[in-house]
Design an enzyme around this catalytic site. Structure first.
Site, PDB file in Angstrom:
ATOM      1  CB  CYS A   7       0.905   7.658   9.260  1.00  0.00           C
ATOM      2  SG  CYS A   7       0.434   6.168  10.160  1.00  0.00           S
ATOM      3  CB  ALA A  29      -0.922  -0.011   1.223  1.00  0.00           C
ATOM      4  CG  HIS A  84      -4.227   8.120   9.864  1.00  0.00           C
ATOM      5  ND1 HIS A  84      -4.858   7.067   9.265  1.00  0.00           N
ATOM      6  CD2 HIS A  84      -2.998   7.658  10.249  1.00  0.00           C
ATOM      7  CE1 HIS A  84      -4.057   6.002   9.286  1.00  0.00           C
ATOM      8  NE2 HIS A  84      -2.920   6.333   9.873  1.00  0.00           N
ATOM      9  CG  ASN A 129      -3.430   6.674   5.917  1.00  0.00           C
ATOM     10  OD1 ASN A 129      -4.408   7.103   5.305  1.00  0.00           O
ATOM     11  ND2 ASN A 129      -3.115   5.399   5.944  1.00  0.00           N
TER      12      ASN A 129
HETATM   13  P1  NAP Z   1       1.566  -3.983   2.785  1.00  0.00           P
HETATM   14  O1  NAP Z   1       0.548  -3.364   1.921  1.00  0.00           O
HETATM   15  O2  NAP Z   1       1.227  -5.214   3.550  1.00  0.00           O
HETATM   16  O3  NAP Z   1       2.886  -4.274   1.911  1.00  0.00           O
HETATM   17  C1  NAP Z   1       4.023  -4.883   2.427  1.00  0.00           C
HETATM   18  C2  NAP Z   1       5.149  -4.793   1.408  1.00  0.00           C
HETATM   19  O4  NAP Z   1       6.347  -5.312   2.007  1.00  0.00           O
HETATM   20  C3  NAP Z   1       4.900  -5.621   0.157  1.00  0.00           C
HETATM   21  O5  NAP Z   1       5.464  -4.961  -0.957  1.00  0.00           O
HETATM   22  C4  NAP Z   1       5.681  -6.885   0.466  1.00  0.00           C
HETATM   23  O6  NAP Z   1       6.095  -7.598  -0.682  1.00  0.00           O
HETATM   24  C5  NAP Z   1       6.877  -6.310   1.163  1.00  0.00           C
HETATM   25  N1  NAP Z   1       7.599  -7.332   1.925  1.00  0.00           N
HETATM   26  C6  NAP Z   1       7.108  -8.098   2.920  1.00  0.00           C
HETATM   27  N2  NAP Z   1       8.067  -8.947   3.368  1.00  0.00           N
HETATM   28  C7  NAP Z   1       9.169  -8.700   2.637  1.00  0.00           C
HETATM   29  C8  NAP Z   1      10.483  -9.262   2.611  1.00  0.00           C
HETATM   30  N3  NAP Z   1      10.853 -10.224   3.455  1.00  0.00           N
HETATM   31  N4  NAP Z   1      11.374  -8.769   1.707  1.00  0.00           N
HETATM   32  C9  NAP Z   1      11.010  -7.794   0.863  1.00  0.00           C
HETATM   33  N5  NAP Z   1       9.784  -7.232   0.835  1.00  0.00           N
HETATM   34  C10 NAP Z   1       8.878  -7.684   1.709  1.00  0.00           C
HETATM   35  O7  NAP Z   1       2.085  -2.989   3.880  1.00  0.00           O
HETATM   36  P2  NAP Z   1       2.222  -1.371   3.811  1.00  0.00           P
HETATM   37  O8  NAP Z   1       1.021  -0.758   4.398  1.00  0.00           O
HETATM   38  O9  NAP Z   1       2.660  -0.945   2.471  1.00  0.00           O
HETATM   39  O10 NAP Z   1       3.353  -1.136   4.893  1.00  0.00           O
HETATM   40  C11 NAP Z   1       4.670  -1.592   4.745  1.00  0.00           C
HETATM   41  C12 NAP Z   1       5.511  -1.111   5.910  1.00  0.00           C
HETATM   42  O11 NAP Z   1       5.607   0.300   5.867  1.00  0.00           O
HETATM   43  C13 NAP Z   1       4.946  -1.385   7.308  1.00  0.00           C
HETATM   44  O12 NAP Z   1       5.258  -2.654   7.780  1.00  0.00           O
HETATM   45  C14 NAP Z   1       5.570  -0.304   8.126  1.00  0.00           C
HETATM   46  O13 NAP Z   1       6.884  -0.677   8.492  1.00  0.00           O
HETATM   47  C15 NAP Z   1       5.664   0.822   7.158  1.00  0.00           C
HETATM   48  N6  NAP Z   1       4.551   1.786   7.324  1.00  0.00           N
HETATM   49  C16 NAP Z   1       4.836   2.986   7.832  1.00  0.00           C
HETATM   50  C17 NAP Z   1       3.842   3.903   8.001  1.00  0.00           C
HETATM   51  C18 NAP Z   1       4.119   5.208   8.594  1.00  0.00           C
HETATM   52  O14 NAP Z   1       3.475   5.499   9.559  1.00  0.00           O
HETATM   53  N7  NAP Z   1       4.987   6.025   8.085  1.00  0.00           N
HETATM   54  C19 NAP Z   1       2.534   3.615   7.638  1.00  0.00           C
HETATM   55  C20 NAP Z   1       2.254   2.368   7.115  1.00  0.00           C
HETATM   56  C21 NAP Z   1       3.288   1.467   6.958  1.00  0.00           C
HETATM   57  P3  NAP Z   1       5.265  -8.882  -1.240  1.00  0.00           P
HETATM   58  O15 NAP Z   1       4.099  -8.319  -2.000  1.00  0.00           O
HETATM   59  O16 NAP Z   1       6.260  -9.573  -2.116  1.00  0.00           O
HETATM   60  O17 NAP Z   1       4.860  -9.686  -0.044  1.00  0.00           O
HETATM   61  N1  12T Z   2       1.197  -0.927  12.529  1.00  0.00           N
HETATM   62  O1  12T Z   2       4.909   2.929  12.607  1.00  0.00           O
HETATM   63  O2  12T Z   2      -1.170  -0.373  11.739  1.00  0.00           O
HETATM   64  O3  12T Z   2       5.418   1.962  10.757  1.00  0.00           O
HETATM   65  O4  12T Z   2      -1.632   1.655  11.106  1.00  0.00           O
HETATM   66  C1  12T Z   2       2.317   2.677  10.993  1.00  0.00           C
HETATM   67  C2  12T Z   2       0.970   2.327  10.958  1.00  0.00           C
HETATM   68  C3  12T Z   2       2.879   0.633  12.016  1.00  0.00           C
HETATM   69  C4  12T Z   2       4.609   2.269  11.624  1.00  0.00           C
HETATM   70  C5  12T Z   2      -0.831   0.760  11.441  1.00  0.00           C
HETATM   71  C6  12T Z   2       1.542   0.271  12.004  1.00  0.00           C
HETATM   72  C7  12T Z   2       3.232   1.834  11.521  1.00  0.00           C
HETATM   73  C8  12T Z   2       0.595   1.124  11.469  1.00  0.00           C
END
Ligand code: NAP
Ligand code: 12T
Length: 349
Positions: free
Chosen positions: A124, A9, A244, A318
């Site tokens: 976020c 995402a 958010h 977000n």
């Molecule tokens: P998501 O939609 O579940 O996507 C996860 C991504 O990570 C997919 O591209 C997945 O690839 C990849 N991935 C998972 N395991 C991996 C591995 N071992 N090696 C390489 N790639 C891998 O999750 P998302 O919402 O995009 O969030 C991803 C991460 O961003 C979160 O876990 C968090 O750390 C961070 N995040 C930060 C914020 C913030 O507040 N700034 C907000 C949301 C998320 P595949 O499709 O190949 O499984």
């Molecule tokens: N679990 O700090 O679930 O990377 O909304 C951000 C958002 C972790 C993070 C969520 C999470 C982060 C969520």
């Protein structure tokens, strides 16, 4: 430029931000897990193949935006830096480390100056709150923050967005369903998110606060450089796909002369848009600010009992300001300051 987690995402939003970025991008390298082998992502009119994120994959990469969870960041971000890539990491893995800048460019761009190759993107909910509070901190001083969040499911990844859609469809048809994703994908207890709200985001800490709530405390203190700042957060998941919202109560050192003065400070602040007009019922909502880079503030009120307390309603996308845009904005800021390189002293980290 590599995007790690390109199929997720946040990764998808990062690629969209890179498409409109001023960064000189010779090549985009989308990376994900081995599960994504064979997939492609669209970038500037081309279909680009997704490659597996491995240490070797970072050879030749100048900038890597990580958004694939803390484990992947811990395993691969140091490998990327070692190979000469500046890393902007979206996970919570390194945010509180002393030598890792935690940056929201409108608020503390100066923290980038002595980076060592790895820069952390804040949570976020923290990002949008500090953007809105920075001008009030500047003008009146901050004493205490009390915040309640109304967080969209897209913050918890693609599976959570799919779960809200699926559950809502079944619920509206009067059919049953078994909740499978929220509040936390990796924990066993599940609650519905359709027609519901869940007062848990991320795991619990021993003090009774959730990790998401504690991120808002610790990250806000670090970004403002004020380890004594009092922050009380309640983080709640709501059945919204994107955006958010936050009800913020802020106790200021000095009482503002008027609410017009507060509004003027907010209007002048970079990255802030004020939408506040009770006579026109004007205020931001998640649906109204979807896709936007700015942080929107409305419902600005002085407390009924304490002249130095102000209440605000703060809304942002977000996935955009809360994740992808802030990360790309960090990269653009590094580029402008001539800091988009790993310093030679990186070895003594
Ligand atoms: P998501 O939609 O579940 O996507 C996860 C991504 O990570 C997919 O591209 C997945 O690839 C990849 N991935 C998972 N395991 C991996 C591995 N071992 N090696 C390489 N790639 C891998 O999750 P998302 O919402 O995009 O969030 C991803 C991460 O961003 C979160 O876990 C968090 O750390 C961070 N995040 C930060 C914020 C913030 O507040 N700034 C907000 C949301 C998320 P595949 O499709 O190949 O499984
Ligand atoms: N679990 O700090 O679930 O990377 O909304 C951000 C958002 C972790 C993070 C969520 C999470 C982060 C969520």
């Amino acid at each position: 430029v590599a995007v790690v987690g390109a199929t997720g995402a946040v990764g998808e939003a990062m690629i969209a931000e890179l498409e409109r970025s001023t960064l000189p991008i010779a090549e985009l390298v989308p990376m994900a897990s081995a599960r994504s082998a064979g997939k492609t992502v669209a970038f500037r009119g081309a279909e680009v193949p997704v490659v597996e994120a491995t240490p070797e994959a970072f050879s030749g990469i100048d900038l890597a935006l990580f958004s694939a969870g803390g484990q992947t960041s811990r395993a691969l971000a140091p490998e990327a830096v070692r190979r000469g890539a500046v890393v902007v990491d979206n996970s919570s893995a390194f945010r509180l480390e002393d030598r890792v800048p935690l940056v929201v460019p409108e608020v503390n761009a100066e923290a980038l100056t002595d980076h060592r190759g790895l820069i952390a993107n804040p949570n976020c909910s923290t990002i949008q709150m500090v953007v809105a509070l920075a001008p009030l901190r500047e003008r009146y001083g901050l004493r205490r923050i009390v915040v309640s969040t109304y967080q969209a499911v897209s913050g918890a990844g693609r599976r959570a967005v799919d779960a809200l859609r699926f559950e809502s469809g079944r619920w509206l048809e009067g059919e049953g369903f078994v909740p499978e994703v929220l509040p936390v994908a990796t924990l066993p207890v599940k609650y519905p998110i359709a027609d519901n709200v869940i007062p848990q985001i991320d795991r619990f800490e021993p003090n009774g606060f959730t990790f998401e709530q504690m991120k808002m405390v610790r990250e806000t203190q670090k970004i403002f450089g004020d380890p004594a700042l009092e922050v009380a957060a309640t983080c709640v998941r709501v059945p919204v796909t994107v955006g958010h919202s936050e009800a913020v109560t802020v106790e200021l050192e000095e009482a503002p002369a008027s609410m017009e003065d507060v509004i003027e400070a907010l209007r002048a602040a970079p990255g802030v848009v004020v939408w506040d007009d009770p006579t026109a019922q004007r205020y931001p909502t998640p649906m109204l600010v979807r896709g936007e880079r700015d942080v929107y503030v409305g419902r600005i009120r002085r407390d009924l009992f304490r002249p130095n307390v102000v209440h605000l309603w703060v809304v942002a996308d977000n996935l955009v300001k809360g994740a992808a845009w802030n990360a790309v904005q960090i990269a653009e800021t590094l580029e402008e300051k001539g800091l988009l390189r790993v310093p030679a002293t990186e070895g003594d980290r």
